[in-house]
Design a protein around this motif. Structure first.
Motif, PDB file in Angstrom:
ATOM      1  N   LEU A  84      34.158  39.794  34.624  1.00 31.29           N
ATOM      2  CA  LEU A  84      35.479  39.778  34.001  1.00 31.29           C
ATOM      3  C   LEU A  84      36.281  41.027  34.358  1.00 31.29           C
ATOM      4  O   LEU A  84      37.492  40.957  34.572  1.00 31.29           O
ATOM      5  CB  LEU A  84      35.343  39.645  32.488  1.00 31.29           C
ATOM      6  N   ALA A  85      35.603  42.170  34.434  1.00 29.65           N
ATOM      7  CA  ALA A  85      36.294  43.405  34.829  1.00 29.65           C
ATOM      8  C   ALA A  85      36.819  43.289  36.257  1.00 29.65           C
ATOM      9  O   ALA A  85      37.942  43.720  36.558  1.00 29.65           O
ATOM     10  CB  ALA A  85      35.342  44.591  34.708  1.00 29.65           C
ATOM     11  N   GLU A  86      36.017  42.694  37.141  1.00 32.52           N
ATOM     12  CA  GLU A  86      36.461  42.491  38.527  1.00 32.52           C
ATOM     13  C   GLU A  86      37.644  41.525  38.572  1.00 32.52           C
ATOM     14  O   GLU A  86      38.631  41.755  39.293  1.00 32.52           O
ATOM     15  CB  GLU A  86      35.309  41.936  39.365  1.00 32.52           C
ATOM     16  N   PHE A  87      37.553  40.453  37.790  1.00 35.76           N
ATOM     17  CA  PHE A  87      38.641  39.479  37.744  1.00 35.76           C
ATOM     18  C   PHE A  87      39.942  40.118  37.252  1.00 35.76           C
ATOM     19  O   PHE A  87      41.006  39.926  37.832  1.00 35.76           O
ATOM     20  CB  PHE A  87      38.244  38.312  36.834  1.00 35.76           C
ATOM     21  N   ILE A  88      39.864  40.895  36.174  1.00 33.56           N
ATOM     22  CA  ILE A  88      41.060  41.537  35.611  1.00 33.56           C
ATOM     23  C   ILE A  88      41.675  42.489  36.625  1.00 33.56           C
ATOM     24  O   ILE A  88      42.899  42.566  36.775  1.00 33.56           O
ATOM     25  CB  ILE A  88      40.694  42.266  34.305  1.00 33.56           C
ATOM     26  N   ASP A  89      40.821  43.221  37.339  1.00 32.37           N
ATOM     27  CA  ASP A  89      41.307  44.163  38.348  1.00 32.37           C
ATOM     28  C   ASP A  89      42.054  43.433  39.461  1.00 32.37           C
ATOM     29  O   ASP A  89      43.044  43.943  39.990  1.00 32.37           O
ATOM     30  CB  ASP A  89      40.127  44.956  38.916  1.00 32.37           C
ATOM     31  N   GLN A  90      41.605  42.241  39.815  1.00 34.12           N
ATOM     32  CA  GLN A  90      42.246  41.471  40.882  1.00 34.12           C
ATOM     33  C   GLN A  90      43.457  40.681  40.377  1.00 34.12           C
ATOM     34  O   GLN A  90      44.399  40.438  41.130  1.00 34.12           O
ATOM     35  CB  GLN A  90      41.232  40.509  41.510  1.00 34.12           C
TER      36      GLN A  90
END
Length: 248
Positions: free
Chosen positions: A54-60
């Motif tokens: 989820l952190a990776e998704f939010i960053d993208q």
């Protein structure tokens, strides 16, 4: 009586410095957000990288995302909805003030009225927004389950919900699935298949294809297990022996 809010429950997770990039899963999350009325269920055991994903998704995603980390104390209805609204207000400040006003009144608030009010308010929004409910497995209150299920059933097109949990909530998932409104990422999806790229590109560890396959088999796709193994290999003088070392 007003419910005090804990601001740290609304903090977005930070991407890991040596994080594991999982484009096939972030793409699936993005595809779920592209469907009006759809929501995402991210379900899997601890250590399979749900929050990291989820952190990776939010960053993208690079658009505002509301976040709420749930815990056992949120089984109180007023506390749950107060934090839910405060999370929404972090990206849409006008949502939920009428519900918070009801909580300040001496009269009890009917459980079924809360999602109805929020749905009506969200329907009038001009901008899309994403709300992540993390650790939903902490919720055991059936009244909250029923209210959130109603919200999902009538979810406005502007709201995109992502529910992260270790166990499936008691909702009619088969019906949501048959309606094409449920996007699922489960343990089988979360099992790590990018081990070679992670070990070589992120951790600087070079293994043969056979050694990578052996390590994948031993960790059974458990992300945390692979990360721990990689950290151990960094200080290991005989990596091939470590990879084939039997568990005790």
């Amino acid at each position: 009586m007003p419910v005090p809010t804990l601001s740290t429950k609304l903090y977005l997770p930070n991407p890991q410095i040596n994080g594991i990039c999982r484009p096939r899963l972030t793409d699936k999350l993005l595809s779920g957000l592209a469907k009006p009325g759809a929501w995402v269920l991210l379900s899997g055991p601890a250590g399979f990288g749900k929050t990291t994903l989820l952190a990776e998704f939010i960053d993208q995603y690079r658009q505002p995302v509301a976040w709420l980390s749930l815990d056992a104390a949120d089984n109180d209805t007023a506390r749950f909805w107060t934090h839910f609204i405060k999370a929404c207000q972090s990206v849409q400040p006008e949502i939920g003030e009428s519900v918070l006003a009801l909580f300040r009144s001496p009269q009890p608030v009917p459980d079924e009225s809360i999602p109805t009010i929020l749905i009506n308010e969200m329907t009038g929004q001009e901008r899309n927004f994403v709300l992540v409910l993390d650790d939903y497995h902490a919720i055991q209150n059936q009244a909250i389950h029923n209210a959130v299920s109603f919200l999902l059933d009538q979810v406005p097109d502007r709201l995109h919900l992502i529910i992260s949990t270790r166990v499936d909530p008691p909702w009619p998932l088969a019906r949501f699935r048959s309606q094409g409104r449920l996007v699922e990422i489960r343990t089988a999806d979360l099992r790590f298949t990018e081990a070679e790229d992670f070990l070589k590109g992120t951790m600087g560890i070079h293994l043969s294809s056979q050694e990578v396959a052996s390590l994948e088999s031993r960790t059974e796709g458990w992300v945390a297990g692979l990360q721990l193994a990689a950290l151990s290999m960094r200080g290991c003088s005989d990596i091939p022996a470590f990879v084939t070392l039997p568990y005790r």
